[in-house]
Design an enzyme around this catalytic site. Structure first.
Site, short mmCIF file in Angstrom:
data_model
loop_
_atom_site.label_atom_id
_atom_site.label_comp_id
_atom_site.label_asym_id
_atom_site.label_seq_id
_atom_site.Cartn_x
_atom_site.Cartn_y
_atom_site.Cartn_z
N SER A 112 0.82 -1.21 0.00
CA SER A 112 0.00 0.00 0.00
C SER A 112 0.85 1.25 0.00
O SER A 112 0.33 2.36 -0.01
CB SER A 112 -0.92 0.00 1.23
OG SER A 112 -0.16 -0.14 2.40
N ASN A 156 -3.35 -2.38 12.89
CA ASN A 156 -4.80 -2.30 12.73
C ASN A 156 -5.40 -1.06 13.39
O ASN A 156 -6.22 -0.36 12.81
CB ASN A 156 -5.47 -3.56 13.28
CG ASN A 156 -5.05 -4.81 12.52
OD1 ASN A 156 -4.41 -4.71 11.47
ND2 ASN A 156 -5.37 -5.98 13.05
N THR A 180 -39.50 24.23 -14.92
CA THR A 180 -39.72 22.86 -14.44
C THR A 180 -39.82 22.02 -15.69
O THR A 180 -40.31 22.49 -16.71
CB THR A 180 -41.02 22.72 -13.61
OG1 THR A 180 -42.13 23.04 -14.42
CG2 THR A 180 -41.00 23.59 -12.37
N HIS A 181 -39.29 20.80 -15.62
CA HIS A 181 -39.25 19.93 -16.81
C HIS A 181 -38.50 20.62 -17.96
O HIS A 181 -38.74 20.31 -19.12
CB HIS A 181 -40.66 19.56 -17.29
CG HIS A 181 -41.55 18.96 -16.23
ND1 HIS A 181 -41.80 17.62 -16.15
CD2 HIS A 181 -42.24 19.53 -15.20
CE1 HIS A 181 -42.62 17.38 -15.13
NE2 HIS A 181 -42.90 18.52 -14.54
N SER A 220 -11.23 24.16 -29.43
CA SER A 220 -11.34 22.88 -30.11
C SER A 220 -10.10 22.67 -30.95
O SER A 220 -9.51 23.63 -31.46
CB SER A 220 -12.58 22.91 -31.00
OG SER A 220 -12.44 21.99 -32.06
N ASN A 267 -15.63 26.19 -25.29
CA ASN A 267 -16.34 25.10 -24.63
C ASN A 267 -16.32 25.23 -23.12
O ASN A 267 -15.28 25.54 -22.54
CB ASN A 267 -15.72 23.76 -25.03
CG ASN A 267 -15.89 23.48 -26.50
OD1 ASN A 267 -16.91 23.81 -27.09
ND2 ASN A 267 -14.87 22.89 -27.11
N GLU A 303 -18.72 21.17 -17.60
CA GLU A 303 -18.97 19.77 -17.97
C GLU A 303 -18.29 18.82 -16.99
O GLU A 303 -18.84 17.78 -16.64
CB GLU A 303 -18.44 19.51 -19.37
CG GLU A 303 -19.18 20.24 -20.48
CD GLU A 303 -18.50 20.06 -21.82
OE1 GLU A 303 -17.50 20.77 -22.07
OE2 GLU A 303 -18.93 19.20 -22.60
N TYR A 336 -10.30 -7.00 11.66
CA TYR A 336 -9.65 -6.47 10.47
C TYR A 336 -9.53 -7.55 9.39
O TYR A 336 -9.18 -8.69 9.66
CB TYR A 336 -8.25 -5.95 10.82
CG TYR A 336 -7.56 -5.34 9.62
CD1 TYR A 336 -7.85 -4.05 9.24
CD2 TYR A 336 -6.67 -6.08 8.86
CE1 TYR A 336 -7.25 -3.49 8.11
CE2 TYR A 336 -6.07 -5.53 7.74
CZ TYR A 336 -6.37 -4.23 7.37
OH TYR A 336 -5.79 -3.70 6.24
N GLN A 373 -7.99 -2.47 3.32
CA GLN A 373 -6.96 -1.62 2.71
C GLN A 373 -7.52 -0.88 1.50
O GLN A 373 -6.96 0.14 1.09
CB GLN A 373 -5.78 -2.52 2.29
CG GLN A 373 -4.67 -1.78 1.59
CD GLN A 373 -3.44 -2.65 1.44
OE1 GLN A 373 -2.82 -3.08 2.40
NE2 GLN A 373 -3.09 -2.94 0.19
#
Lengths: 456, 456, 456, 456
Positions: free
Chosen positions: A18, A105, A150-151, A272, A280, A285, A312, A317
């Protein structure tokens, strides 16, 4: 150092180690070790001189880590072993006494709790910045009419400031969620040992105080098996990221040529590779796009913990990478949202033109009839008929003649035309929390009070 | 009643109608309508006589619903429309005045908040039952030794009571989470109208008080767009279900012939259609199996809300089925866990035999060396060597001779054999929250205090 | 009938019983029982006369089920037991022979495989309908210009027919996925018994043939532990639902007043309880909203199967409700998408006006420079400069004078103005799969061929 | 190079840049650029001399990348820009011609398709290794009896070889799924341009052939919006990871002292920081723990794509990290599973002792009665009674006297005792795919044939 005769297989090491990610806990690990050493000396488990040596060594390790010249070794399986290894190089054999009365632990659970607490507070600070930016924007656009939807259909007009404040209150709730995550780390795991407690007369309360915990975990098995506080952070982060995705999605929509409600600054948009005219809203986004990622981090950890027996298990992990990913994603998104909003240039005329759509007054016409005694359900039907008639005739509502009105109801007189003269539709929404200017000002005042209460 | 000329397509109706599931909100819907009517009269929007008629009608509707003879019509798209339709049948045209100054958008948000509040409190009650069962079991098995496990390997012995209490504290945290979900419903959405507030001088505070809310939602757009409180419930439920899955998984394991730690009662197990000898722990398996379902409900609603522009969108209708599914699943699982645990018959000898495995004392031997001045890391290595030697020789640790011990360390004397004489390994875990008997008794006392604090 | 002395606890029964949902498998269950009985007779395990009695009884059960007068009993735990119970009532003690040489474990796996196969084929049929509707729409709008978008910014113009066909190919891939799900059910589980095979000389191939399987599962443990085919269906459904969500989201967007690209028919939209003018694209919103639900069904079953030891575990009972939910959701969404699209009324002028935005020709101007020898990267920069200049001057690109052009490049002559005269931007996209009319016609031809190949 | 006046904000760059992870696509990007250049020359868009220069430059870039001395610049936003930038440094202004007739949108889709294809094939190879290891193990343990389990209760005995082969067939299905993922990349996106096709007479078929695609994407909008093939890979990976989690979970279980069915080698296990005796099956635990992670990658990408309008959106950049994470996780898990299994040391006596449990013969006793004409359902009840009686008396089934037997059925004679003499229970499972030795040998033969068919 082990009962094993054979070295680990490289594939196993790659799966098992780890150190690639838990090094991020290094500062917390040193900090808890220092508190642990102090307690061991206080409890008489270590000599004071030994404790002093360990403290000096740990300080040196901390400096190396902070300044980036801590040298990791290939054999360092995790950050705890790396630090103990280095400490022993610096302080000599006494380094081997650091791990007295604790286990990896309870140690790693403690590091994680410290990390979650710090990052929950960090999220609150970033939310505060974002809420400040929203309040500023709302104040500057408090009286700019725009359509409410709405919608995704135009429904009733609202002020832009009112719309922006809706996000303020969402993020306000997120602040509370991160406060809950902080509370979830209130109990110190350290001292639980491997799972059963330790063979030493520890003083866990003193370590807890030193490290900022409110108390100690009540049950040693639970202390080392518990990752609830990580889930609490992830849950808060997933909901917050969902809020950010809604903000991002609206900015994307509003930046379209068709809506044209705002233009983001160059510094938060991009071009772009092929279409030279493009600008953009990438930042917006990505605010939208990142929410499923944080939700994925949450659902993954719920999946990892699913059905695990006590105490544990190595599976746990897997808590780290998902937490770190969520923290980094959320922090960056919060900062980007704040920065992006500060560059937003709203277009008053486009907003006003859209808000001027007379059909947005349909509810107000219905309410006019209600004030004249027509039950709402019936008045709703009358106005629906008017709308259909106007659409079929290609007319605006205000173009309808008194004769045409009379075909639908005998209670529509000149006030009908008065209602339709724009502006009053917004100001008539006088209920508490509504969009009428006085209500928006009240709301802004409350938002400012909230921010004032959050400042350090 | 609409601007539409064509009726809905049957496929559209099937997709769109919520009456199949939102009827579950009926009682809350009537209750809020009654509070709404009272407020409208108080605010002078309705005549008192009208309000009285509406209240009488609503009371009648409530009775019909409660007694199961409310007749739904094919055209009832949702529960709100069904109730208003029936009210109008009972009370006449005045029924059409019920929907004055509100919209389905704020109405459904209010129903959902009432439902979440009620079910969060229900979950707390069920958790309290389960915690009581755990405390009882823990008390009865406070001094039964068993192995504690890490990585499903025997690690150190603990008392069964201590192990059972680990679950007590998990569920204790769940209680707090449901309390948080209750807090998340503190602000009344009603009065937000469709999205912008309403054209009437409402008294939202009075409705809030009547319905048990602490205050009113600050922003009308947010009020109708917000489903955070549903997510808060689902998040609490997902974590709680994960805890139950761990409990279930351990019971499955312990019920195996190989572990043999307990036998469940006949009333919570089942047989096989083909193997006559089988007694299967189905209840425990299902506790395990249901957790991903609740987690799925949470991730689905996060997905539904992802990127939704303000304010109400039809997508939000998807909040209901997932919430209802999670509520039903969790409630049943909590009750089954409590019932199942009450039938559990633990096997003292099997537990004790497993706990008697001498290797479980390895840490204690290492700590013996530490007390004699050997740094822990070194003493750990010494004992690892002893273990390897014993395994290779096919001996138990207590079978090793002083000569053999001497090969590994010169500090292992008769106390080595004393440590290995079973029993002291548990009692030596004296740290706060550890498994030593005195600590388990302390813990039981705290658990009882928690339960006392929760009782009504 | 069991080794148990105590009856099941009602809470346990509520948790454990599957009859509430697995009755949906009834027809498949009868069908497999008939094939099983035929095989047992063929193999000599049953007398022919016994088999005949059982077949007659099963036929009667089938009729009762089909005609809706099969009476379920309170004690019917699952559909298998209910059918065997009823069969025994009809046929007498010989009914007890039905379960020879099989177990509920292989039985339910077989029912599920039959169900998945049938529903995968049903999904293909519904997809075929939807693809037909898309091809029809595309044909009718093959030459209607509209803007193509990236980042929701107008990018380059395309024909509406081309845009609609993009969805055709998405759903085409979904057809393949459901074909894969059919293949995943190719191996008959029946005959695996509880887990180890059965004590009888069965003829599994003959049952497989009778029930439409290609062969038999190779390994009895795997046969009863395997739910891959359900996951394959769910994975296909989740991706298909995601495609539908994109279609739904675009329809919502295009139905907004700001885009105004289409109007849905009354039969697939609905009104507002408060705003009489509203026409909401509910069907399209729900297509969007249902995707996370199907994805949730998939992730839940993956979660249920996580870490389960072999062979059958009760957890696997959780496969059914999620599968059924996904099937119902997907089927309804596919039908609604088809029906909704058939009511779509596109607005040619709105689309054309948006497509006429001259900035959409920027790539074409850049390509003009490329044809004159300027490297693309450089020509892109030149045109970006032109665009910025035009925006700052508030001019359209075609308003720029030759003198202005000359400041940016010496290669921009009259062809510049020719390129900007609308229309040629679409027809210049001549690459295979591009939007030029000839390419769209090619594509339509291929789409028609695909549909022709799918028809029965 | 842009229409922008202001530089990107650092926070925006941090959010927006993909160079940190998409550099992993570098080799594929160069490869597609080479094919693109060749096609442009063939189509007359580039002079042959220009193409030659570009090819030479790209070769040099490829070498730099492969040898690790490609210098990334701070301004390199993504790998495509980095490569073009470096190419232009090497080859001069002609480098600016590389991006003719393509966009990053079709370019990145092509890179991703190439990557998915390569990794799907890599997964198949790793699965082949794992299946080989399982077949070897199964062969070596073909006749070792062990208990088969349902509900984790001993059910019927099986041979260990039979049990191991169950996993063989699971992974066999995964092989097919990755083959499906390969098929999902059959259509070349390149040539779709930004979204509408390109202004050049390209020869996409020739690029497709060169890069190993079967054909070209039919629709340019779909080509750049499509990430189905990534989802297909992720779906295959999620199901495969679930299979690995089941294998891992069983190894964890079997490694427990209580089961004691196997011991893993030192090279795939690890010790404890505190308990010197521990040997933990970390590798097996991590096989279990990683499945939710891969499932999370799948659900995240489904979430990202949810409701996205056509064509390319920045959100789609989120496809990469999740795919890469799943690829790395799965590859490592497959290799670790293979390596770990090769170190597994099964314990014949422990397995046999558990398999000798007489209750496992209960089905065989029931079937004995069936052979004597008792309907199965009735014989099942008889044996259930016997089992209950034996448990209450504390006897084994073979200890019951003929008198005791007679109390339950008059058809239990000496064959009862014969059936109970162990061994025949396994060999009686003679149905196809059953555990009888002849069937296991058949199965091994088929497994070997499958492997032979997969070898290169």
């Amino acid at each position: 150092m082990s009962r094993f005769r054979e070295p680990p297989d490289p594939v196993f090491s790659a799966l098992n180690a780890s150190i690639g990610f838990d090094r991020r806990l290094a500062a917390h690990d040193v900090r808890q070790s220092k508190a642990h050493v102090a307690m061991l000396a206080e409890a008489g488990v270590l000599e004071q001189a030994e404790a002093d040596e360990l403290q000096r060594g740990l300080d040196e390790v901390a400096v190396e880590l902070r300044e980036g010249h801590f040298a990791f070794h290939p054999g360092d399986e995790d950050i705890h072993m790396a630090i103990e290894r280095r400490l022993t190089e610096i302080a000599g054999p006494v380094g081997g006494k650091l791990h007295t009365a604790r286990s990896r632990n309870d140690q790693v659970a403690t590091d994680m709790a410290l990390f979650v607490r710090e990052e929950s507070e960090g999220a609150r600070r970033r939310l505060c910045e974002l809420m400040g930016a929203l309040a500023d924007l709302a104040e500057r656009h408090a009286d700019w009419p725009m359509p409410g939807y709405t919608h995704l259909q135009r429904a009733q007009p609202v002020y832009l400031g009112h719309h922006l404040l809706a996000y303020f209150w969402m993020f306000r709730r997120d602040v509370d969620r991160f406060a809950t995550a902080v509370c979830a780390t209130a109990e110190l795991p350290l001292g639980a040992g491997a799972l059963a407690g330790v063979n030493w007369p520890t003083r866990r309360d003193s370590v807890a105080r030193e490290l900022g915990f409110d108390g100690v975990a009540e049950n040693s098995l639970d202390a080392v098996s518990n990752r609830d506080f990580v889930l609490d952070y992830l849950s808060a982060a997933a909901i917050c990221a969902m809020h950010l995705s809604r903000l991002g999605a609206e900015i994307v929509l509003w930046s379209s040529e068709e809506f044209g409600f705002l233009e983001l600054g160059d510094s938060f948009t991009s071009g772009s590779s092929i279409m030279p005219q493009k600008k953009n809203p990438d930042a917006a986004e990505l605010l939208r796009a990142k929410a499923p990622r944080v939700a994925g981090d949450l659902s993954t950890l719920l999946g990892v913990m699913h059905g695990l027996p006590l105490a544990y298990n190595k599976d746990m992990q897997e808590d780290k990478e998902h937490l770190f990913d969520a923290v980094d994603t959320l922090n960056l998104c919060l900062e980007a949202a704040t920065g992006m909003l500060r560059t937003a240039d709203f277009r008053r005329e486009r907003l006003a033109a859209a808000a001027g759509d007379e059909f947005l007054a349909a509810t107000d016409i219905a309410d006019l009839l209600v004030r004249r005694g027509v039950p709402f359900r019936e008045s709703h039907a009358v106005v629906a008929g008017l709308v259909r008639h106007a659409l079929e005739e290609g007319k605006r509502l205000s173009d309808l003649t008194p004769e045409e009105l009379a075909r639908f109801s005998d209670r529509l007189d000149d006030e009908y035309y008065a209602v339709l003269s724009s502006g009053s539709w917004l100001e008539s929404k006088v209920s508490e929390g509504g969009t009428a200017s006085a209500r928006v000002q009240e709301q802004l005042g409350r938002a400012r009070a909230v921010l004032a209460g959050m400042e350090p």
